[in-house]
Design a protein around this motif. Structure first.
Motif, mmCIF file in Angstrom:
data_model
loop_
_atom_site.group_PDB
_atom_site.id
_atom_site.type_symbol
_atom_site.label_atom_id
_atom_site.label_comp_id
_atom_site.label_asym_id
_atom_site.label_seq_id
_atom_site.Cartn_x
_atom_site.Cartn_y
_atom_site.Cartn_z
ATOM 1 N N GLY A 287 13.807 12.527 -10.442
ATOM 2 C CA GLY A 287 13.010 10.792 -9.568
ATOM 3 C C GLY A 287 12.478 11.689 -8.765
ATOM 4 N N THR A 288 11.177 10.890 -8.543
ATOM 5 C CA THR A 288 9.762 11.558 -7.546
ATOM 6 C C THR A 288 10.034 10.446 -6.773
ATOM 7 O OG1 THR A 288 8.481 13.028 -7.195
ATOM 8 C CG2 THR A 288 8.483 11.909 -9.183
ATOM 9 N N THR A 289 9.353 10.995 -5.018
ATOM 10 C CA THR A 289 8.294 10.011 -4.310
ATOM 11 C C THR A 289 7.335 9.445 -5.461
ATOM 12 O OG1 THR A 289 10.352 11.257 -2.788
ATOM 13 C CG2 THR A 289 8.408 9.778 -2.591
ATOM 14 N N CYS A 290 7.336 8.396 -4.716
ATOM 15 C CA CYS A 290 6.023 7.769 -4.577
ATOM 16 C C CYS A 290 5.213 6.358 -4.404
ATOM 17 C CB CYS A 290 5.863 7.000 -6.867
ATOM 18 S SG CYS A 290 6.639 7.647 -8.321
ATOM 19 N N GLN A 291 4.081 6.421 -4.237
ATOM 20 C CA GLN A 291 3.253 5.610 -2.885
ATOM 21 C C GLN A 291 2.253 5.012 -3.776
ATOM 22 O OE1 GLN A 291 1.979 7.292 0.540
ATOM 23 N NE2 GLN A 291 2.667 5.675 1.793
ATOM 24 N N ILE A 292 2.261 3.427 -3.600
ATOM 25 C CA ILE A 292 1.171 2.503 -3.938
ATOM 26 C C ILE A 292 0.171 1.992 -3.061
ATOM 27 C CG2 ILE A 292 0.099 0.448 -5.285
ATOM 28 C CD1 ILE A 292 3.225 -0.020 -5.908
ATOM 29 N N GLY A 293 -0.954 3.006 -3.301
ATOM 30 C CA GLY A 293 -1.873 2.800 -2.173
ATOM 31 C C GLY A 293 -1.217 3.396 -0.650
ATOM 32 N N GLY A 294 -1.709 3.104 0.444
ATOM 33 C CA GLY A 294 -0.572 2.900 1.752
ATOM 34 C C GLY A 294 0.553 2.206 1.612
ATOM 35 N N ASP B 151 9.391 -2.262 -7.387
ATOM 36 C CA ASP B 151 8.569 -1.160 -6.382
ATOM 37 C C ASP B 151 7.459 -1.481 -6.933
ATOM 38 O OD1 ASP B 151 11.149 -1.003 -4.760
ATOM 39 O OD2 ASP B 151 11.434 0.424 -6.119
ATOM 40 N N VAL B 152 7.061 -2.449 -8.492
ATOM 41 C CA VAL B 152 5.224 -1.747 -8.609
ATOM 42 C C VAL B 152 4.399 -3.366 -9.233
ATOM 43 C CG1 VAL B 152 6.196 0.649 -9.221
ATOM 44 C CG2 VAL B 152 5.841 -0.895 -11.119
ATOM 45 N N SER B 153 5.246 -4.204 -8.435
ATOM 46 C CA SER B 153 4.787 -4.926 -9.324
ATOM 47 C C SER B 153 3.889 -5.604 -8.709
ATOM 48 C CB SER B 153 5.297 -6.200 -8.667
ATOM 49 O OG SER B 153 5.265 -6.528 -7.015
ATOM 50 N N THR C 290 -4.257 6.475 -11.200
ATOM 51 C CA THR C 290 -5.350 5.188 -11.090
ATOM 52 C C THR C 290 -3.886 4.531 -12.229
ATOM 53 O OG1 THR C 290 -7.454 6.248 -9.834
ATOM 54 C CG2 THR C 290 -6.826 4.162 -11.556
ATOM 55 N N VAL C 291 -3.526 3.410 -11.186
ATOM 56 C CA VAL C 291 -3.115 2.386 -12.258
ATOM 57 C C VAL C 291 -4.225 2.740 -13.533
ATOM 58 C CG1 VAL C 291 -1.603 0.914 -13.141
ATOM 59 C CG2 VAL C 291 -1.275 2.401 -11.197
ATOM 60 N N ARG C 292 -3.764 2.452 -15.188
ATOM 61 C CA ARG C 292 -4.534 1.412 -16.421
ATOM 62 C C ARG C 292 -3.752 0.678 -16.720
ATOM 63 N NH1 ARG C 292 -3.868 6.653 -20.231
ATOM 64 N NH2 ARG C 292 -4.430 4.843 -21.377
ATOM 65 N N GLU C 293 -2.157 0.871 -16.741
ATOM 66 C CA GLU C 293 -1.819 -0.798 -17.225
ATOM 67 C C GLU C 293 -0.496 -0.607 -16.580
ATOM 68 O OE1 GLU C 293 -0.042 -2.404 -21.682
ATOM 69 O OE2 GLU C 293 -2.201 -0.396 -21.286
ATOM 70 N N ASN C 294 0.064 -1.966 -16.554
ATOM 71 C CA ASN C 294 1.509 -2.088 -15.627
ATOM 72 C C ASN C 294 2.200 -3.145 -16.346
ATOM 73 O OD1 ASN C 294 3.775 -2.514 -14.426
ATOM 74 N ND2 ASN C 294 2.883 -2.721 -12.489
ATOM 75 N N ARG C 295 3.228 -2.555 -17.169
ATOM 76 C CA ARG C 295 4.192 -3.570 -18.392
ATOM 77 C C ARG C 295 5.548 -3.360 -18.253
ATOM 78 N NH1 ARG C 295 1.894 0.304 -23.699
ATOM 79 N NH2 ARG C 295 3.021 2.337 -22.919
ATOM 80 N N PRO C 296 6.003 -4.607 -18.382
ATOM 81 C CA PRO C 296 8.056 -4.140 -17.773
ATOM 82 C C PRO C 296 8.232 -4.341 -19.750
ATOM 83 C CG PRO C 296 6.488 -6.405 -18.446
ATOM 84 C CD PRO C 296 5.414 -5.953 -18.307
ATOM 85 N N THR D 20 -5.437 0.470 -9.828
ATOM 86 C CA THR D 20 -4.758 0.878 -7.932
ATOM 87 C C THR D 20 -4.507 2.074 -8.250
ATOM 88 O OG1 THR D 20 -3.632 -1.543 -8.240
ATOM 89 C CG2 THR D 20 -2.482 0.315 -7.095
ATOM 90 N N SER D 21 -4.822 2.967 -6.476
ATOM 91 C CA SER D 21 -4.721 4.367 -6.224
ATOM 92 C C SER D 21 -2.688 4.778 -6.486
ATOM 93 C CB SER D 21 -5.321 4.419 -5.652
ATOM 94 O OG SER D 21 -6.665 4.337 -5.869
ATOM 95 N N ILE D 22 -2.021 5.527 -6.666
ATOM 96 C CA ILE D 22 -1.400 5.578 -6.722
ATOM 97 C C ILE D 22 -0.767 7.033 -6.711
ATOM 98 C CG2 ILE D 22 -0.680 5.613 -9.403
ATOM 99 C CD1 ILE D 22 2.410 4.278 -8.284
ATOM 100 N N THR D 23 -0.062 7.149 -5.539
ATOM 101 C CA THR D 23 0.328 8.746 -5.333
ATOM 102 C C THR D 23 1.797 8.656 -5.914
ATOM 103 O OG1 THR D 23 -1.326 8.757 -3.521
ATOM 104 C CG2 THR D 23 0.882 10.575 -3.941
#
Length: 94
Positions: free
Chosen positions: A16-23, A56-58, A74-80, A64-67
């Motif tokens: 696993g790796t550390t991520c962040q959506i926007g700020g 965490d990613v809803s 940049t998010v292209r698609e979010n799917r469950p 959306t920018s994500i690190t």
């Protein structure tokens, strides 16, 4: 059987790796970047896929920018995935 402890899957000591959506706040995800052969074997295409807990990613929608591990995407698609506990984000590398 329902998974109650996602730590077994999202462990930064394993893969696993550390991520962040926007700020927003940090969360843990698993980045995969498979290579696909396209155009009848003439070209290669790399995908960036991030698996994380849906909770965490809803808020991550198209654009959306994500690190992820200090890299900008940049998010292209979010799917469950399956029962919705986890989601897969298709990303573009900035």
């Amino acid at each position: 059987m329902a998974i109650e402890d996602t730590f077994a899957f999202l462990n930064t000591e394993e893969f696993g790796t550390t991520c962040q959506i926007g700020g927003g706040s940090n969360f843990v995800g698993i980045l995969d970047s498979p290579m696909d052969v396209i155009a009848g074997g003439v070209a290669l295409s790399r995908e960036y896929l991030l698996m994380a807990k849906t909770s965490d990613v809803s808020s991550a929608t198209r654009g959306t920018s994500i690190t992820v591990a200090s890299q900008a995407y940049t998010v292209r698609e979010n799917r469950p995935i399956d029962d919705g506990l986890f989601s897969e984000l298709l990303l573009s590398k900035d």
